[in-house]
Design a protein around this motif. Structure first.
Motif, mmCIF file in Angstrom:
data_model
loop_
_atom_site.group_PDB
_atom_site.id
_atom_site.type_symbol
_atom_site.label_atom_id
_atom_site.label_comp_id
_atom_site.label_asym_id
_atom_site.label_seq_id
_atom_site.Cartn_x
_atom_site.Cartn_y
_atom_site.Cartn_z
ATOM 1 N N GLU A 1 39.119 -17.509 25.101
ATOM 2 C CA GLU A 1 38.972 -17.600 23.568
ATOM 3 C C GLU A 1 38.270 -16.287 23.710
ATOM 4 O O GLU A 1 37.940 -15.009 24.336
ATOM 5 C CB GLU A 1 38.616 -17.431 22.353
ATOM 6 C CG GLU A 1 36.667 -18.238 23.454
ATOM 7 C CD GLU A 1 36.390 -19.051 22.373
ATOM 8 O OE1 GLU A 1 36.453 -19.569 21.282
ATOM 9 O OE2 GLU A 1 34.320 -19.164 22.103
ATOM 10 N N LYS B 1 44.314 -24.020 21.539
ATOM 11 C CA LYS B 1 43.366 -25.193 21.072
ATOM 12 C C LYS B 1 41.825 -24.392 20.997
ATOM 13 O O LYS B 1 41.213 -23.759 21.666
ATOM 14 C CB LYS B 1 42.920 -25.866 22.396
ATOM 15 C CG LYS B 1 44.495 -26.798 22.882
ATOM 16 C CD LYS B 1 44.522 -26.896 23.906
ATOM 17 C CE LYS B 1 45.351 -27.964 24.511
ATOM 18 N NZ LYS B 1 45.921 -28.048 26.365
ATOM 19 N N PRO B 2 41.443 -25.036 19.721
ATOM 20 C CA PRO B 2 39.560 -24.415 19.727
ATOM 21 C C PRO B 2 38.519 -25.125 20.623
ATOM 22 O O PRO B 2 39.424 -25.608 21.491
ATOM 23 C CB PRO B 2 39.370 -25.334 18.341
ATOM 24 C CG PRO B 2 40.325 -26.721 18.544
ATOM 25 C CD PRO B 2 41.372 -26.019 18.887
ATOM 26 N N ASP B 3 37.394 -24.459 20.800
ATOM 27 C CA ASP B 3 36.525 -24.524 21.716
ATOM 28 C C ASP B 3 36.772 -26.270 21.817
ATOM 29 O O ASP B 3 36.241 -27.142 20.547
ATOM 30 C CB ASP B 3 35.296 -24.281 21.366
ATOM 31 C CG ASP B 3 34.923 -22.442 21.279
ATOM 32 O OD1 ASP B 3 36.012 -22.271 22.321
ATOM 33 O OD2 ASP B 3 34.188 -21.761 21.129
ATOM 34 N N ALA C 1 34.771 -22.855 26.094
ATOM 35 C CA ALA C 1 36.201 -22.195 26.095
ATOM 36 C C ALA C 1 37.227 -22.869 26.633
ATOM 37 O O ALA C 1 37.032 -23.383 27.535
ATOM 38 C CB ALA C 1 36.649 -20.343 26.439
ATOM 39 N N PRO C 2 38.324 -22.979 25.681
ATOM 40 C CA PRO C 2 39.345 -23.184 26.371
ATOM 41 C C PRO C 2 40.818 -22.971 27.766
ATOM 42 O O PRO C 2 39.985 -22.047 27.854
ATOM 43 C CB PRO C 2 40.895 -23.411 24.917
ATOM 44 C CG PRO C 2 40.096 -22.165 24.530
ATOM 45 C CD PRO C 2 38.701 -22.556 24.581
ATOM 46 N N GLY D 1 48.525 -19.701 20.857
ATOM 47 C CA GLY D 1 47.302 -19.159 20.018
ATOM 48 C C GLY D 1 47.230 -19.748 19.104
ATOM 49 O O GLY D 1 48.330 -20.224 18.515
ATOM 50 N N LEU E 1 38.365 -15.468 15.244
ATOM 51 C CA LEU E 1 38.712 -16.181 16.938
ATOM 52 C C LEU E 1 40.333 -15.714 17.248
ATOM 53 O O LEU E 1 41.094 -16.727 16.312
ATOM 54 C CB LEU E 1 37.823 -17.171 16.970
ATOM 55 C CG LEU E 1 36.497 -17.374 16.484
ATOM 56 C CD1 LEU E 1 36.757 -18.326 15.730
ATOM 57 C CD2 LEU E 1 35.780 -18.009 17.735
ATOM 58 N N HIS E 2 40.127 -15.992 18.243
ATOM 59 C CA HIS E 2 42.032 -16.269 18.475
ATOM 60 C C HIS E 2 41.739 -17.045 19.955
ATOM 61 O O HIS E 2 40.957 -16.195 21.105
ATOM 62 C CB HIS E 2 42.726 -14.840 18.990
ATOM 63 C CG HIS E 2 43.834 -15.655 19.365
ATOM 64 N ND1 HIS E 2 45.166 -16.219 19.174
ATOM 65 C CD2 HIS E 2 44.750 -15.378 21.177
ATOM 66 C CE1 HIS E 2 45.964 -15.766 19.549
ATOM 67 N NE2 HIS E 2 45.517 -15.879 21.094
ATOM 68 N N TRP E 3 42.515 -18.276 19.917
ATOM 69 C CA TRP E 3 42.231 -18.871 21.399
ATOM 70 C C TRP E 3 43.671 -19.132 21.818
ATOM 71 O O TRP E 3 44.409 -19.396 20.909
ATOM 72 C CB TRP E 3 41.799 -21.042 20.143
ATOM 73 C CG TRP E 3 40.127 -20.941 20.123
ATOM 74 C CD1 TRP E 3 39.058 -20.897 20.372
ATOM 75 C CD2 TRP E 3 39.821 -21.383 18.838
ATOM 76 N NE1 TRP E 3 38.319 -21.174 20.325
ATOM 77 C CE2 TRP E 3 38.450 -21.403 18.627
ATOM 78 C CE3 TRP E 3 41.065 -21.390 17.694
ATOM 79 C CZ2 TRP E 3 37.946 -21.731 18.019
ATOM 80 C CZ3 TRP E 3 39.839 -22.047 16.399
ATOM 81 C CH2 TRP E 3 38.333 -21.873 16.765
ATOM 82 N N CYS E 4 43.658 -18.458 22.942
ATOM 83 C CA CYS E 4 44.735 -18.144 23.868
ATOM 84 C C CYS E 4 45.397 -18.954 24.232
ATOM 85 O O CYS E 4 46.882 -19.351 24.249
ATOM 86 C CB CYS E 4 44.200 -17.117 25.063
ATOM 87 S SG CYS E 4 43.267 -15.672 24.594
ATOM 88 N N SER E 5 45.020 -20.300 24.145
ATOM 89 C CA SER E 5 45.821 -21.573 24.549
ATOM 90 C C SER E 5 45.824 -22.455 23.259
ATOM 91 O O SER E 5 47.178 -23.625 23.772
ATOM 92 C CB SER E 5 44.788 -23.130 25.367
ATOM 93 O OG SER E 5 43.930 -23.029 25.151
#
Length: 140
Positions: free
Chosen positions: A73, A122-124, A68-69, A47, A116-120
């Motif tokens: 997110e 990677k950002p949007d 979203a990645p 993340g 924000l937390h991008w789970c993968s």
């Protein structure tokens, strides 16, 4: 038997991570920079966690659409709001949103801070960024 590495605890101090401007930021006639500024809090294989602040010039707003990645997110509005095209609030301070993988999402903001937390990790994918004329509706 091999050992699985355990995550390490850490603390990030205010001066440990600078605020990074977006490449679409603009310098306005008042001499200030407007756009998105983000501060990376944590980055690892699972993340990317940031705080992002969006600031628009007076009488303007940012209309941003993203995708979203691959793992989605999580978004928490710490300050400000998302507005619809009529200037009415659609997500206010304290709102939590989860954008599913690949979801097209976005909104209009004048002054907003997000966690924000991008789970993968990677950002949007940014689909569109527009600076528009905008007024918040009375009582919004």
């Amino acid at each position: 038997m091999s050992q699985v590495p355990r995550p390490r605890s850490f603390q990030l101090h205010p001066d440990d991570s600078p605020w990074e401007p977006a490449d679409y930021n603009i310098l306005w006639e008042d001499g200030r920079e407007y756009g998105r500024f983000r501060r990376v809090l944590r980055r690892d294989a699972h993340g990317l966690t940031v705080i992002a602040r969006f600031v628009a010039p007076p009488g303007k707003a940012w209309k941003i659409m993203g995708r979203a990645p691959e793992l989605g997110e999580e978004v928490y509005i710490m300050k400000g709001a998302y507005y619809d095209t009529r200037g009415r609030v659609v997500a206010r301070e304290g709102s939590f949103m989860y954008n599913a993988p690949g979801a097209l999402h976005g909104g209009i903001s004048t002054d907003m801070t997000l966690y924000l937390h991008w789970c993968s990790g990677k950002p949007d994918e940014i689909v569109s960024v527009d600076l528009i004329d905008f007024e918040v509706a009375p009582g919004a």
